[in-house]
Design a protein around this motif. Structure first.
Motif, mmCIF file in Angstrom:
data_model
loop_
_atom_site.group_PDB
_atom_site.id
_atom_site.type_symbol
_atom_site.label_atom_id
_atom_site.label_comp_id
_atom_site.label_asym_id
_atom_site.label_seq_id
_atom_site.Cartn_x
_atom_site.Cartn_y
_atom_site.Cartn_z
ATOM 1 N N GLU B 274 -11.777 -7.030 -3.202
ATOM 2 C CA GLU B 274 -10.506 -7.341 -3.113
ATOM 3 C C GLU B 274 -10.149 -7.200 -4.679
ATOM 4 O O GLU B 274 -10.918 -8.006 -5.339
ATOM 5 C CB GLU B 274 -10.003 -8.666 -2.401
ATOM 6 N N GLY B 275 -9.066 -6.994 -5.093
ATOM 7 C CA GLY B 275 -8.797 -7.113 -6.559
ATOM 8 C C GLY B 275 -9.259 -5.794 -7.478
ATOM 9 O O GLY B 275 -8.844 -5.767 -8.632
ATOM 10 N N ASP B 287 3.843 7.237 -4.409
ATOM 11 C CA ASP B 287 4.419 7.968 -5.976
ATOM 12 C C ASP B 287 5.160 9.076 -5.635
ATOM 13 O O ASP B 287 6.385 9.532 -6.275
ATOM 14 C CB ASP B 287 3.315 8.162 -7.000
ATOM 15 N N ARG B 288 4.754 9.883 -4.477
ATOM 16 C CA ARG B 288 5.287 11.125 -4.023
ATOM 17 C C ARG B 288 5.497 11.285 -2.621
ATOM 18 O O ARG B 288 4.296 11.343 -1.970
ATOM 19 C CB ARG B 288 4.682 12.369 -4.590
ATOM 20 N N PRO B 289 6.598 11.409 -1.918
ATOM 21 C CA PRO B 289 6.599 11.573 -0.401
ATOM 22 C C PRO B 289 5.915 12.525 0.107
ATOM 23 O O PRO B 289 5.292 12.638 0.814
ATOM 24 C CB PRO B 289 7.960 11.708 -0.329
ATOM 25 N N LEU B 377 -4.498 2.062 -9.086
ATOM 26 C CA LEU B 377 -4.547 1.592 -7.677
ATOM 27 C C LEU B 377 -5.373 0.140 -7.507
ATOM 28 O O LEU B 377 -6.162 -0.062 -8.506
ATOM 29 C CB LEU B 377 -5.176 2.263 -6.484
ATOM 30 N N GLN B 378 -4.935 -0.936 -6.771
ATOM 31 C CA GLN B 378 -5.640 -2.101 -6.499
ATOM 32 C C GLN B 378 -5.998 -2.438 -5.130
ATOM 33 O O GLN B 378 -5.459 -1.982 -4.302
ATOM 34 C CB GLN B 378 -4.893 -3.288 -7.156
ATOM 35 N N HIS B 387 -0.532 0.239 -7.964
ATOM 36 C CA HIS B 387 -0.241 -1.028 -8.615
ATOM 37 C C HIS B 387 0.417 -0.747 -9.841
ATOM 38 O O HIS B 387 1.388 -1.403 -10.329
ATOM 39 C CB HIS B 387 -1.754 -1.336 -8.960
ATOM 40 N N ALA B 388 0.106 0.494 -10.398
ATOM 41 C CA ALA B 388 1.067 0.922 -11.854
ATOM 42 C C ALA B 388 0.789 2.359 -12.311
ATOM 43 O O ALA B 388 -0.008 2.861 -11.514
ATOM 44 C CB ALA B 388 0.442 -0.168 -13.095
ATOM 45 N N THR B 389 1.692 2.778 -12.731
ATOM 46 C CA THR B 389 1.527 4.134 -13.272
ATOM 47 C C THR B 389 1.656 4.248 -14.801
ATOM 48 O O THR B 389 2.432 3.521 -15.549
ATOM 49 C CB THR B 389 2.521 5.118 -12.645
#
Ligand SMILES: Nc1ncnc2c1ncn2[C@@H]1O[C@H](COP(=O)(O)OP(=O)(O)OP(=O)(O)O)[C@@H](O)[C@H]1O
Ligand SMILES: [Mg+2]
Lengths: 258, 392, 293
Positions: B274-275, B287-289, B377-378, B387-389
């Protein structure tokens, strides 16, 4: 007489163990020039091991080997051979892939085959030495009556003939010590006569000859002195009559083989 | 009697000629539109085959889609696959075959050692080589005909380190790296970028590739008291490293490369995962379907996830890169030679690819690289969550 | 054409490798399997000489030969005293350690390999020229091996393989024979490595793994252990066969099984069906020693 026959090879306190087996136990002996020393003893007594320790095929655990006063215990087998310790093997050990003549040449002391430069350049001096050695090999074969087999492969020879070739190979080394491990075993009576003549002749030339034999009848005629070995020890040493007459040794010998 | 066979043979010969003449128009008609072919050099057998075969599957599905939509200017697009066994020499033989027997003007290749080994063949035979799954930094400088569409090692490290300082406000990094080429290079990139962004690297520790116990390095790390731990490692030891770190009371945020984005890490670590932060070089379904649909296609066709998902995304998109390059040359009436393929790549500009998004290949001489966004990714609730880009 | 020439060039290089490997493993009967490392050292030293030391490209392989030769002495002098399995283990250890050193030496590219090696020949006919030159070296290697195992030196080598202890007991320096043979063999492998580097222009540690010793062993066994004409044939089969197999259109699973089993399969098949290989004589396989006892 003793003064004339100087000790050429002296063994001092040689010891060798194979696991739990004591194959040499504080062995001290000397070989004298011009003398045939007989070595007898039951199977597994350590007789062949004695030869292996002298020529350096196996390292001793302790003790030393002195050739003409020089300690050669640290030298590799090939160095000892070059200093003049020549031998045969109980099981002959000829090179089966070589011809009979080439087997002998391999023992010639000026054979330079393993030298890098010689192999690359084959200088004329080397060619002369090789030719000379081939002649010596032919002579040695002649002496054991095997000239007609010079070009044959070892496998084509009878066991007795192989023993003769083995002896001739040892004779290519003209050094002072000659060690013969059961030279007569498996040899027919006619060739045994040849062998004995050669052994007598080599001793008469002043070499120190040591013969291991189970054929005691022949050995007592050949050897002036005998060593009785048992469990790696030199149990007794003396003239053949004294050794062979000792009932205790007879018991060990025949008990040992039973 | 004696003449009969000769007559027969002559007759047969005539028949054959006639048949050939009859067949010719048909062949001619097809020859006007022969398929466009590119090469794919991947491990199909050997230790890396389970990656390579999934990458080939991805490319072939992309080809199905392209051809179903009419191919490239009405012509079929096909690939020639050759097994590299992930072995340099086998790769060289394969690349030589692609360039001189199959005569493809373009091939895609993966595995750093193979990418390196076949580069001289591509340059010499003037065939465009595109690496779609290798990260060795040296790939940027392999010569005129060698390009990469996969981001090289530095992209990930620089993005992560900069983001740790600027967005996560971390100031003291502890770096732990595996003592092999990729570990040493990767750790160096991260360290330099972390410092350049204003942070401080308080511990910098290597471990042996075969190590299983990390107590020594972890204790030194604990003493240094970093506020983030960066692991530049390999799949097998990451779970052990993380769990041993936690047991020794290192409760800082642990971050690692795309290597960590692996189900084995989740399974072996359980709640201890976790984390955990991992980077990824390809966008995920959130991010992309299209990526979601692609993963769904794997489930439908093979009932499983692909091995090395991001790499297969790049190989899927490789077919679209090939289609664009062929399209570019056909549009200008240029023969699709290796030279023209290279020209197409240099002059094409950005590609818009279904599974990896925008691709801008840096074609500056002696520095053939690519810049891509890095996705963070987290691990939350036992799964890797976006998580972020980090933008380019 | 280029493809066929490339495969032929590899066959020629592998002829040098397997002929020299045969010298040690077949003729001398020494289980030294570090041949891929000598090949690699030759390749790296040649590449480094041409790239970093300013040695003219055609002369660079000389450094490769020298380096491989020296490396072989580092291995053989302490190790040839032991024999059989120990020698095998010691040589495997040496191979792995050597590769580890290469992997950790960044100045020669480390684990990722060394790229941008200059080429011996440039231009459209480069592979043809390379084939001619390396073919000449391969012929020279075959001749060298044949010459070494015939004549005075060769007789000592044959006797050593028959009965090493007896040979030493007769006064021949067995250690020296072994060190010399291993050095010549390594030197040839170093030459092959040098040629390789200057043609394929990239070397990496992966190309010199233990696996390649198994391939060389396959060449030797297929061609015939201890035969002088076997190596080119063994090399041709071992190099060309995997290429031919890839031309068959087969599903990856079948292909994987075939490629994976190829070398082991060849070795096992030959050992059982034709232990003397295609060109060996049955006598060279050994075992005739028993007759003498
Ligand atoms: N290389 C060896 N390794 C282990 N044990 C050995 C070795 N050589 C000899 N031995 C053991 O040492 C002992 C002495 O052996 P050796 O061959 O010297 O006896 P021997 O007196 O020559 O016997 P024989 O009359 O049968 O030839 C034996 O028990 C033998 O098994
Ligand atoms: Mg005996």
């Amino acid at each position: 007489m003793a003064a004339e026959r100087a000790a050429i090879l002296r063994l001092e306190g040689l010891e060798k163990r194979f696991g739990g087996v004591v194959a040499a136990d504080r062995l001290s002996l000397s070989l004298r020039a011009g003398e045939v020393l007989g070595v007898v003893g039951p199977n597994g007594a350590g007789k062949s091991t004695l030869f292996n320790l002298i020529c350096g095929s196996i390292p001793a655990d302790a003790g030393s080997v002195l050739l003409e006063g020089r300690d050669i215990s640290r030298l590799a087998a090939h160095r000892r051979a070059r200093l003049g310790i020549s031998r045969t093997w109980q099981h002959v050990r000829l090179f089966p892939s070589l011809s009979v003549l080439d087997n002998l040449v391999m023992s010639g002391q000026s054979y330079p085959g393993e030298s890098l430069l010689a192999a690359l350049f084959r200088p004329p001096a080397l060619r002369r030495a090789m030719a000379q050695m081939t002649r010596a090999a032919e002579a040695a074969l002649e002496a054991v009556g095997m000239s007609h087999r010079a070009g044959h492969r070892v496998a084509e020879l009878s066991y007795g003939q192989q023993k003769l070739v083995g002896l001739a190979r040892a004779l290519m080394n003209e050094g002072p010590v000659l060690l013969l491990d059961e030279p007569l075993a498996g040899v027919d009576p006619r060739n045994q006569i040849t062998m004995r003549a050669i052994i007598d002749r080599e001793a008469a030339r002043g070499r120190a000859v040591c013969v291991i034999e189970h054929n005691i009848g022949v050995l007592r005629e050949l050897a002036a002195r005998m060593v009785f070995m048992f469990a790696g020890r030199a149990e007794a040493e003396g003239p053949p009559a004294a050794i062979l007459g000792d009932p205790r040794l007879r018991r060990i010998y025949f008990g040992g083989t039973a | 009697m004696g003449n009969a066979p000769r007559i027969t043979r002559r007759t047969l010969g005539g028949l054959a000629l006639g048949a050939a003449a009859l067949a010719a128009p048909a062949r001619l008609a097809r020859a006007q539109q022969p398929p466009l072919r590119f090469g794919v050099l991947l491990p199909m057998t050997g230790r890396a085959a389970f990656f390579g075969n999934d990458q080939i599957a991805a490319t072939s599905w992309a080809l199905e889609r392209i051809n179903a939509a009419g191919g490239v200017a009405g012509r079929r697009l096909e690939m020639v696959t050759i097994d590299s066994q992930a072995d340099p020499q086998t790769g060289i033989n394969g690349a030589t075959r692609l360039a001189t027997v199959d005569r493809v003007p373009l091939f895609f290749v993966s595995w750093s050692a193979v990418v390196n080994a076949v580069a001289p063949v591509a340059n010499r035979e003037r065939v465009l080589q595109i690496s779609s799954g290798a990260t060795a930094p040296g790939i940027a400088r392999l010569g005129e005909y060698v390009f990469t569409m996969y981001p090289l090692a530095d992209v990930e490290g620089i993005a992560a380190a900069t983001w740790h300082v600027r967005s996560m406000n971390r100031r003291r990094a502890g770096v732990l790296y595996i003592n092999n080429e990729s570990g040493i290079d990767g750790a160096r990139v991260y360290r330099d970028a972390f410092q350049a962004a204003g942070g401080q690297v308080v511990a910098y520790e290597a471990y042996d590739p075969r190590a299983t116990d990390f107590t020594g390095v972890l204790l030194r790390l604990r003493t240094a008291n970093p506020d983030i731990l960066w692991i530049q490692g390999d799949v097998p030891e990451i779970p052990a490293l993380v769990s041993q770190a936690r047991r020794l009371g290192l409760n800082q945020t642990v971050a690692t490369t795309s290597i960590g984005q692996n189900n084995r890490v989740l399974e072996q670590l359980g709640p201890a995962a976790e984390g955990l932060l991992v980077t990824s070089l390809a966008p995920g379904p959130q991010d992309r379907p299209a990526v979601g649909a692609y993963i769904e296609e794997w489930r439908r066709r093979e009932s499983r996830q692909p091995n090395g998902l991001p790499f297969t995304q790049y190989f899927y998109d490789a077919a679209f890169v090939a289609a664009s390059l062929f399209g570019w040359t056909l549009q200008r009436n240029l023969p699709p030679s290796g030279e023209n393929m290279r020209r197409a790549l240099v002059e094409h500009g950005p590609f818009d690819l279904p599974l990896t998004g925008e691709l801008r290949i840096d074609v500056a001489e002696g520095r053939h690289t690519v810049r891509k966004p890095v996705y963070v990714l987290q691990v939350r609730d036992g799964a890797f969550r976006p998580h972020a880009t980090i933008g380019v | 054409m280029e493809y066929v020439l490339t495969i032929l060039a590899l066959i020629v290089l592998w002829t040098i490798l397997s002929a020299s490997f045969n010298l040690v493993i077949g003729f001398a009967g020494l289980l030294i399997v570090a041949q891929p490392l000598f090949y690699g050292i030759g390749a790296y030293a040649t590449a480094a000489a041409a790239m970093f030391l300013g040695v003219p490209v055609p002369l660079a392989p000389l450094l490769g030969i020298l380096a491989a030769l020296l490396a072989s002495i580092v291995l053989s002098v302490p190790c040839v005293r032991v024999s059989g399995d120990y020698l095998l283990i010691a040589s495997i250890g040496f191979l792995l350690a050597g590769l580890q050193v290469i992997r950790n030496t960044e100045s020669i590219g480390g684990a990722g390999g060394l790229a941008h090696i200059p080429a011996l020949f440039e231009g459209p006919n480069r592979t043809l020229w390379f084939l001619l030159v390396s073919g000449a070296f391969a012929a020279a290697t075959l001749w060298l091996v044949r010459w070494l195992v015939s004549g005075d030196f060769g007789r000592a080598v044959v006797a050593m393989r028959d009965d090493e202890e007896a040979l030493a007991g007769l006064g021949r320096d067995v250690l020296r024979i072994k060190v010399f043979l291993v050095a010549v063999s390594a030197g040839c492998a170093g030459l092959a490595g040098g040629l390789y580097a200057l043609h394929f222009q990239f070397v990496s540690p992966d190309q010199f793994e233990l696996l390649h010793a198994a391939m060389m062993l396959a060449c030797v066994i297929v061609g015939g252990i201890g035969s002088t004409l076997g190596p080119p044939v063994g090399a041709a089969i071992v190099i060309a066969l995997p290429q031919l197999i890839t031309m068959l259109e087969m599903p990856p699973a079948v292909m994987a099984a075939i490629q994976g089993m190829l070398f082991t399969g060849l070795v096992i098949a030959f050992l059982f069906l034709r232990p003397q290989g295609l060109f060996g004589s049955a006598a060279a396989v050994g075992g005739s020693r028993v007759e003498a006892k």
